[in-house]
Scaffold this motif. Structure first.
Motif, PDB file in Angstrom:
ATOM      1  N   ALA A  25       0.831  -1.206   0.000  1.00 15.65           N
ATOM      2  CA  ALA A  25       0.000   0.000   0.000  1.00 15.65           C
ATOM      3  C   ALA A  25       0.865   1.255   0.000  1.00 15.65           C
ATOM      4  O   ALA A  25       0.529   2.258  -0.654  1.00 15.65           O
ATOM      5  N   THR A  26       1.988   1.205   0.702  1.00 17.86           N
ATOM      6  CA  THR A  26       2.911   2.336   0.714  1.00 17.86           C
ATOM      7  C   THR A  26       3.498   2.583  -0.671  1.00 17.86           C
ATOM      8  O   THR A  26       3.635   3.723  -1.124  1.00 17.86           O
ATOM      9  N   LEU A  27       3.828   1.500  -1.366  1.00 17.35           N
ATOM     10  CA  LEU A  27       4.352   1.624  -2.725  1.00 17.35           C
ATOM     11  C   LEU A  27       3.324   2.251  -3.659  1.00 17.35           C
ATOM     12  O   LEU A  27       3.670   3.062  -4.526  1.00 17.35           O
ATOM     13  N   LEU A  28       2.060   1.872  -3.506  1.00 19.48           N
ATOM     14  CA  LEU A  28       1.013   2.437  -4.358  1.00 19.48           C
ATOM     15  C   LEU A  28       0.942   3.951  -4.212  1.00 19.48           C
ATOM     16  O   LEU A  28       0.689   4.668  -5.179  1.00 19.48           O
ATOM     17  N   LEU A  29       1.175   4.429  -3.001  1.00 21.99           N
ATOM     18  CA  LEU A  29       1.068   5.858  -2.743  1.00 21.99           C
ATOM     19  C   LEU A  29       2.313   6.636  -3.150  1.00 21.99           C
ATOM     20  O   LEU A  29       2.280   7.863  -3.247  1.00 21.99           O
ATOM     21  N   THR A  30       3.411   5.921  -3.410  1.00 18.75           N
ATOM     22  CA  THR A  30       4.669   6.608  -3.717  1.00 18.75           C
ATOM     23  C   THR A  30       5.166   6.387  -5.142  1.00 18.75           C
ATOM     24  O   THR A  30       5.943   7.203  -5.649  1.00 18.75           O
ATOM     25  N   LEU A  31       4.727   5.314  -5.801  1.00 17.54           N
ATOM     26  CA  LEU A  31       5.177   5.022  -7.163  1.00 17.54           C
ATOM     27  C   LEU A  31       4.113   5.406  -8.185  1.00 17.54           C
ATOM     28  O   LEU A  31       2.931   5.524  -7.848  1.00 17.54           O
ATOM     29  N   PRO A  32       4.492   5.587  -9.453  1.00 14.13           N
ATOM     30  CA  PRO A  32       3.510   5.874 -10.507  1.00 14.13           C
ATOM     31  C   PRO A  32       2.497   4.747 -10.619  1.00 14.13           C
ATOM     32  O   PRO A  32       2.825   3.570 -10.418  1.00 14.13           O
ATOM     33  N   VAL A  33       1.267   5.101 -10.986  1.00 13.40           N
ATOM     34  CA  VAL A  33       0.209   4.099 -11.089  1.00 13.40           C
ATOM     35  C   VAL A  33       0.546   3.036 -12.126  1.00 13.40           C
ATOM     36  O   VAL A  33       0.172   1.866 -11.996  1.00 13.40           O
ATOM     37  N   THR A  34       1.294   3.395 -13.180  1.00 13.62           N
ATOM     38  CA  THR A  34       1.605   2.465 -14.263  1.00 13.62           C
ATOM     39  C   THR A  34       2.809   1.567 -13.965  1.00 13.62           C
ATOM     40  O   THR A  34       3.194   0.755 -14.803  1.00 13.62           O
ATOM     41  N   ALA A  35       3.404   1.704 -12.784  1.00 15.39           N
ATOM     42  CA  ALA A  35       4.633   0.964 -12.493  1.00 15.39           C
ATOM     43  C   ALA A  35       4.446  -0.542 -12.503  1.00 15.39           C
ATOM     44  O   ALA A  35       5.387  -1.295 -12.730  1.00 15.39           O
ATOM     45  N   PHE A  36       3.209  -1.016 -12.225  1.00 15.93           N
ATOM     46  CA  PHE A  36       3.014  -2.467 -12.153  1.00 15.93           C
ATOM     47  C   PHE A  36       2.608  -3.090 -13.489  1.00 15.93           C
ATOM     48  O   PHE A  36       2.384  -4.294 -13.568  1.00 15.93           O
ATOM     49  N   ASP A  37       2.498  -2.299 -14.557  1.00 15.19           N
ATOM     50  CA  ASP A  37       1.973  -2.804 -15.829  1.00 15.19           C
ATOM     51  C   ASP A  37       2.784  -3.966 -16.402  1.00 15.19           C
ATOM     52  O   ASP A  37       2.227  -4.864 -17.036  1.00 15.19           O
ATOM     53  N   LYS A  38       4.098  -3.967 -16.210  1.00 12.81           N
ATOM     54  CA  LYS A  38       4.931  -5.016 -16.789  1.00 12.81           C
ATOM     55  C   LYS A  38       5.074  -6.220 -15.872  1.00 12.81           C
ATOM     56  O   LYS A  38       5.095  -7.357 -16.331  1.00 12.81           O
ATOM     57  N   ILE A  39       5.195  -5.978 -14.567  1.00 14.87           N
ATOM     58  CA  ILE A  39       5.476  -7.088 -13.653  1.00 14.87           C
ATOM     59  C   ILE A  39       4.240  -7.883 -13.287  1.00 14.87           C
ATOM     60  O   ILE A  39       4.319  -9.096 -13.070  1.00 14.87           O
ATOM     61  N   VAL A  40       3.064  -7.238 -13.232  1.00 13.07           N
ATOM     62  CA  VAL A  40       1.858  -7.937 -12.786  1.00 13.07           C
ATOM     63  C   VAL A  40       1.500  -9.121 -13.679  1.00 13.07           C
ATOM     64  O   VAL A  40       1.237 -10.222 -13.181  1.00 13.07           O
ATOM     65  N   PRO A  41       1.468  -8.984 -15.026  1.00 11.66           N
ATOM     66  CA  PRO A  41       1.155 -10.163 -15.850  1.00 11.66           C
ATOM     67  C   PRO A  41       2.126 -11.317 -15.636  1.00 11.66           C
ATOM     68  O   PRO A  41       1.730 -12.486 -15.690  1.00 11.66           O
ATOM     69  N   VAL A  42       3.394 -10.999 -15.395  1.00 15.90           N
ATOM     70  CA  VAL A  42       4.396 -12.046 -15.160  1.00 15.90           C
ATOM     71  C   VAL A  42       4.096 -12.796 -13.867  1.00 15.90           C
ATOM     72  O   VAL A  42       4.146 -14.032 -13.823  1.00 15.90           O
ATOM     73  N   LEU A  43       3.773 -12.055 -12.806  1.00 17.06           N
ATOM     74  CA  LEU A  43       3.462 -12.683 -11.521  1.00 17.06           C
ATOM     75  C   LEU A  43       2.233 -13.570 -11.618  1.00 17.06           C
ATOM     76  O   LEU A  43       2.212 -14.691 -11.104  1.00 17.06           O
ATOM     77  N   VAL A  44       1.192 -13.067 -12.271  1.00 15.86           N
ATOM     78  CA  VAL A  44      -0.030 -13.849 -12.407  1.00 15.86           C
ATOM     79  C   VAL A  44       0.221 -15.085 -13.257  1.00 15.86           C
ATOM     80  O   VAL A  44      -0.246 -16.184 -12.953  1.00 15.86           O
ATOM     81  N   GLY A  45       0.987 -14.933 -14.340  1.00 11.13           N
ATOM     82  CA  GLY A  45       1.289 -16.074 -15.203  1.00 11.13           C
ATOM     83  C   GLY A  45       2.064 -17.150 -14.471  1.00 11.13           C
ATOM     84  O   GLY A  45       1.777 -18.349 -14.608  1.00 11.13           O
ATOM     85  N   LEU A  46       3.049 -16.749 -13.667  1.00 12.26           N
ATOM     86  CA  LEU A  46       3.812 -17.719 -12.872  1.00 12.26           C
ATOM     87  C   LEU A  46       2.912 -18.439 -11.878  1.00 12.26           C
ATOM     88  O   LEU A  46       3.018 -19.657 -11.692  1.00 12.26           O
ATOM     89  N   ALA A  47       2.013 -17.694 -11.265  1.00 17.80           N
ATOM     90  CA  ALA A  47       1.087 -18.302 -10.308  1.00 17.80           C
ATOM     91  C   ALA A  47       0.218 -19.349 -10.990  1.00 17.80           C
ATOM     92  O   ALA A  47      -0.036 -20.431 -10.441  1.00 17.80           O
ATOM     93  N   LEU A  48      -0.237 -19.056 -12.196  1.00 24.89           N
ATOM     94  CA  LEU A  48      -1.094 -20.004 -12.913  1.00 24.89           C
ATOM     95  C   LEU A  48      -0.343 -21.279 -13.276  1.00 24.89           C
ATOM     96  O   LEU A  48      -0.889 -22.379 -13.196  1.00 24.89           O
ATOM     97  N   VAL A  49       0.914 -21.126 -13.673  1.00 25.41           N
ATOM     98  CA  VAL A  49       1.725 -22.307 -13.984  1.00 25.41           C
ATOM     99  C   VAL A  49       1.869 -23.187 -12.749  1.00 25.41           C
ATOM    100  O   VAL A  49       1.748 -24.415 -12.817  1.00 25.41           O
ATOM    101  N   LEU A  50       2.106 -22.566 -11.595  1.00 22.99           N
ATOM    102  CA  LEU A  50       2.252 -23.327 -10.355  1.00 22.99           C
ATOM    103  C   LEU A  50       0.960 -24.039  -9.984  1.00 22.99           C
ATOM    104  O   LEU A  50       0.978 -25.193  -9.535  1.00 22.99           O
ATOM    105  N   VAL A  51      -0.183 -23.361 -10.163  1.00 19.86           N
ATOM    106  CA  VAL A  51      -1.467 -23.988  -9.853  1.00 19.86           C
ATOM    107  C   VAL A  51      -1.725 -25.167 -10.779  1.00 19.86           C
ATOM    108  O   VAL A  51      -2.128 -26.256 -10.354  1.00 19.86           O
ATOM    109  N   ALA A  52      -1.504 -24.972 -12.075  1.00 23.51           N
ATOM    110  CA  ALA A  52      -1.793 -26.015 -13.057  1.00 23.51           C
ATOM    111  C   ALA A  52      -0.901 -27.240 -12.864  1.00 23.51           C
ATOM    112  O   ALA A  52      -1.340 -28.381 -13.038  1.00 23.51           O
ATOM    113  N   LEU A  53       0.358 -27.007 -12.506  1.00 25.67           N
ATOM    114  CA  LEU A  53       1.314 -28.112 -12.385  1.00 25.67           C
ATOM    115  C   LEU A  53       1.486 -28.595 -10.957  1.00 25.67           C
ATOM    116  O   LEU A  53       2.326 -29.451 -10.693  1.00 25.67           O
ATOM    117  N   GLN A  54       0.698 -28.064 -10.037  1.00 24.82           N
ATOM    118  CA  GLN A  54       0.872 -28.411  -8.621  1.00 24.82           C
ATOM    119  C   GLN A  54       0.885 -29.915  -8.345  1.00 24.82           C
ATOM    120  O   GLN A  54       1.783 -30.408  -7.670  1.00 24.82           O
TER     121      GLN A  54
END
Length: 252
Positions: free
Chosen positions: A89-118
């Motif tokens: 929450a602190t990062l949201l208030l201090t960083l640009p709103v667009t800062a997560f545009d590149k990393i978020v899809p990667v994190l979600v994609g990795l999570a899905l791979v882990l769920v599917a292959l669990q």
């Protein structure tokens, strides 16, 4: 808001509450709707964080049977999620709103791979290391959930999916009991983030009220339906919704 806009936000709250209680990623329902009715991005994020709390609580209550015997886990992992959510929450208030545009899809994609292959990963680890998953909280899970909570406090979309993937790999427990645990941990992150936002961020209180009412109703409905899903069905649902989350984040 116009009446039809209020109805759309309320309906999005219902959908988000139901999806969050079963899987996670309900923010991907409410966030685009808030933007569509003219709520600024940062205001939409913080208003959503506060609005979905009743849905998380409602979902946790609906899964109270699966929560039995998990108090010790909740206390330990709750600490990790509390500090991680506060940092995010602190990062949201201090960083640009667009800062997560590149990393978020990667994190979600990795999570899905882990769920599917669990199941396959667990079998392979058991063959090579005896018993990879434990009922007790290990340092990898504690740190992993803390980092996931930083992301959750920052944006929250698909936060529950990441939690489920980590706990599914590192804990020897049924998906339904993990899902119940996930609902409480998400509520912890949303609450600590919202409390911080209350002092320093601008809310759209109409949106907050509509999402809160809708998510409370949706969380109860989602918990009632979700506990009847088989592990395979729940895993397929997680991967499907997570795929939609990635698509939305990429084209947004």
């Amino acid at each position: 808001m116009k009446p039809w806009e209020m109805l759309a936000v309320f309906a999005a709250g219902i959908g988000a509450g139901a999806v969050n209680s079963v899987v996670g990623s309900g923010t991907l329902i409410t966030f685009p709707v808030l933007l569509a009715v003219g709520v600024p991005p940062v205001t939409a994020v913080v208003s959503n964080a506060l609005g979905v709390i009743p849905g998380s609580i409602s979902g946790a209550i609906g899964y109270r049977r699966e929560l039995r015997g998990q108090r010790r886990r909740l206390l330990k992992l709750g600490v990790a999620c509390l500090f991680g959510g506060l940092a995010g929450a602190t990062l949201l208030l201090t960083l640009p709103v667009t800062a997560f545009d590149k990393i978020v899809p990667v994190l979600v994609g990795l999570a899905l791979v882990l769920v599917a292959l669990q199941p396959r990963i667990n079998r392979s680890l058991r063959q090579t290391a005896g018993s990879p998953a434990h009922r007790d909280i290990g340092p990898m899970l504690f740190i992993g959930l803390m980092l996931a909570s930083v992301y959750g406090g920052y944006f929250a979309a698909a936060q529950g999916i990441i939690y489920m993937s980590l706990m599914g790999i590192l804990m020897d427990e049924s998906l339904q009991r993990l899902n119940a645990l996930k609902n409480v941990l998400v509520a912890v992150v949303n609450t600590v983030a919202a409390l911080l936002f209350l002092f320093v961020a601008e809310f759209d209180w109409t949106a907050v009220a509509l999402i809160a009412a809708g998510s409370a109703l949706g969380g109860h409905v989602g918990a009632s339906v979700g506990r009847h899903f088989s592990p395979t069905t729940l895993r397929v649902l997680i991967v499907t919704l997570g795929g939609a989350a990635i698509a939305h984040l990429i084209v947004r």
